[in-house]
Enzyme design. Structure first.
Site, PDB file in Angstrom:
ATOM      1  CD  GLN A  61      -3.114   5.544  -5.060  1.00 46.12           C
ATOM      2  OE1 GLN A  61      -2.366   5.571  -6.021  1.00 46.12           O
ATOM      3  NE2 GLN A  61      -4.437   5.579  -5.190  1.00 46.12           N
TER       4      GLN A  61
ATOM      5  CG  MET B   2      -0.149  -0.158   2.547  1.00 39.69           C
ATOM      6  SD  MET B   2      -0.990   0.566   3.925  1.00 39.69           S
ATOM      7  CE  MET B   2      -0.714   2.286   3.561  1.00 39.69           C
TER       8      MET B   2
ATOM      9  CG  ASP C 155      -0.161   8.186  -2.113  1.00 40.85           C
ATOM     10  OD1 ASP C 155       0.929   7.669  -1.890  1.00 40.85           O
ATOM     11  OD2 ASP C 155      -0.391   8.877  -3.120  1.00 40.85           O
TER      12      ASP C 155
ATOM     13  CD  GLU D 147       3.996  12.685  -5.884  1.00 39.91           C
ATOM     14  OE1 GLU D 147       3.871  11.977  -6.898  1.00 39.91           O
ATOM     15  OE2 GLU D 147       4.517  12.272  -4.842  1.00 39.91           O
TER      16      GLU D 147
HETATM   17  N1  DQQ Z   1       1.132   8.183  -5.315  1.00 39.66           N
HETATM   18  C1  DQQ Z   1       0.043   8.062  -6.247  1.00 39.66           C
HETATM   19  C2  DQQ Z   1      -0.005   9.348  -6.984  1.00 39.66           C
HETATM   20  C3  DQQ Z   1       0.652  10.291  -6.046  1.00 39.66           C
HETATM   21  C4  DQQ Z   1       1.746   9.468  -5.464  1.00 39.66           C
HETATM   22  C5  DQQ Z   1       0.273   6.866  -7.132  1.00 39.66           C
HETATM   23  C6  DQQ Z   1       2.276   9.995  -4.170  1.00 39.66           C
HETATM   24  O1  DQQ Z   1      -1.339   9.709  -7.273  1.00 39.66           O
HETATM   25  O2  DQQ Z   1       1.099  11.433  -6.707  1.00 39.66           O
HETATM   26  O3  DQQ Z   1       0.270   5.676  -6.373  1.00 39.66           O
HETATM   27  O4  DQQ Z   1       2.900   8.996  -3.411  1.00 39.66           O
END
Ligand code: DQQ
Length: 455
Positions: free
Chosen positions: A19, A1, A3, A176
């Site tokens: 994520q 995992m 974000d 981000e």
């Molecule tokens: N992780 C995501 C993106 C973000 C990045 C992709 C930040 O949307 O910019 O897994 O860790």
């Protein structure tokens, strides 16, 4: 995992999306995982919330975003890739399953005429009857930015302007995961810097005419592991932040472990009277306190030894209140995850002379592959202020909160099974430890899941 995503309290329950790669402990084929909690402490896994749709705008991944309550309709705004474009999904069954909006993506691309680095990650809020959205980005050669859009219906968006623009410092060319919210009488913008990929930055300042003017800026956490932080406002009016705690071991080690990435503890944000960002662990975490060890009025000198006796462990909460008299110690600290012979040990240090909080991982592990080094950040104490050091140790994760304003998150990977010891030290004088409280911590998983996890 990786974000945290779509943090929202729905019908009293805390929902955390994140994520997630269901295919293995490495980044790729990004889905949204989902967990729910009644108390911010104990969590249950729920089915995956978002998966890439073959041929769709999110065919290569459902990247980071947020959740909002659209008059009773739970709505996610996330990034479909590739290219990076905002997408929308709604739920009719209390956040369990999600239907993607047929008109995705809801913004065709970055604003014309702007040479951007990235166009991803979303923060959405409402002002009156208008929705506002930030998209994380960067203006080439200028600096990181969060692009502001507005909409009446969450699907038709028009560009306003950059909410604010950072400097062109190489480390933060692109922002981000922007998150923007009021905090007391100021506004707070959290962003994570690319290509640096190390820190969540915090800007505090004024918001007027849909423009944010930062007055202060700093790190949310002095470590290198608290990234892509996102917040939620709960029904008690508390602004709670979580960050993704990254790994400090190789991809091979993550594969061998079978998992990678962990969520931080929930932290309450506040605006302090000195203008700094305050961060304290959510009080609900006290529910995990188990067996308790207490030491009071310990006069720690450079020659003291074995002050904590045989108290040890790798899932502990440790709270120390220390007083430095005139001429007292220049450096005071706690050693954790020590092997009996000291071959492995991790130092948590308060350096009073320099005014800084540090973690020294030079001897944390015999494994040459894991990351090491010293992380530190400023912590000045007033003359009559005690040091209040609160440390959460959860196997490879260390989260440190000092005086409710300095945080340092770190990862350690001791190789020896007997690296469980604790110790205290002072250099250059003595320290009065008013109290040292140590609690053995319980698990956050319901017992059946815990048993499964341990198998
Ligand atoms: N992780 C995501 C993106 C973000 C990045 C992709 C930040 O949307 O910019 O897994 O860790």
């Amino acid at each position: 995992m990786n974000d945290p995503n779509g943090l929202i309290q729905w019908q009293g329950r805390y929902h955390m999306f994140y994520q997630h790669n269901p295919a293995g402990p490495l980044w790729g084929t990004i889905h949204w995982g989902h967990a729910v909690s009644d108390d911010l402490v104990h969590w249950n896994d729920l089915p995956i919330a978002l998966s890439p749709t073959p041929g769709g705008p999110d065919k290569d991944g459902c990247w980071s975003g947020c959740a909002v309550d659209d008059d009773g309709i739970p709505t996610l705004i996330y990034t479909g890739v590739f290219p990076e474009r905002p997408c929308v999904a709604t739920s009719r069954d209390n956040l369990l399953t999600w239907e993607k909006y047929a008109g995705n993506p809801v913004i065709a691309g970055p604003p014309e005429g702007l040479d951007v680095l990235g166009f991803r990650d979303h923060c959405v809020w409402r002002e009156g009857d208008t929705w506002y959205q930030l998209v994380g980005s960067g203006i080439r050669g200028v600096g990181g930015t969060a692009l502001l859009y507005r909409s009446r219906d969450l699907v038709r968006w028009s560009y306003v302007h950059p909410l604010c623009v950072g400097d062109s410092e190489g480390a933060r060319q692109m922002w981000e995961c922007p998150d923007f919210f009021p905090l007391d009488d100021r506004y707070c913008l959290l962003v994570s810097g690319q290509p640096e990929f190390l820190h969540t930055y915090c800007f505090l300042g004024a918001y007027a005419d849909h423009t944010f003017t930062p007055e202060t800026q700093g790190l949310t956490d002095f470590g290198l592991y608290f990234y892509a932080a996102q917040t939620l406002l709960d029904d008690l009016g508390r602004r709670i932040v979580w960050g993704w705690i990254k790994e400090g071991r190789s991809g091979e080690a993550q594969q061998a472990a079978g998992w990678a990435g962990v969520m931080s503890l929930p932290r309450l944000l506040s605006l302090r009277s000195d203008g700094l960002l305050g961060m304290t662990p959510a009080p609900e975490l006290e529910a995990l306190r188990g067996r308790h060890h207490r030491f009071t009025n310990v006069h720690l000198t450079p020659t003291s030894s074995d002050v904590l006796g045989d108290v040890k462990g790798d899932c502990l909460e440790i709270l120390i209140v220390a007083e430095f008299g005139p001429g007292g110690a220049g450096r005071f600290g706690l050693k954790v995850r020590c092997s009996p012979d000291g071959e492995e040990q991790t130092l948590i240090i308060y350096d009073r002379e320099v005014g800084c909080l540090a973690v020294d991982r030079e001897r944390s592990s015999l494994d040459p592959e894991v990351s090491r080094g010293v992380q530190e950040g400023p912590l000045e104490l007033d003359d009559d202020e005690c040091l209040r050091l609160r440390v959460f140790l959860d196997r490879s994760v260390i989260e440190i909160f000092a005086n409710d304003r300095a945080c340092l998150t770190d990862r350690i990977y001791p190789a020896r099974a007997d690296s469980l010891g604790l110790d205290l030290f002072s250099h250059g004088g003595s320290v009065m430890l008013n109290t040292v409280d140590i609690w053995e911590m319980g698990a956050i998983w319901p017992s059946s899941d815990r048993a499964k996890e341990e198998r």
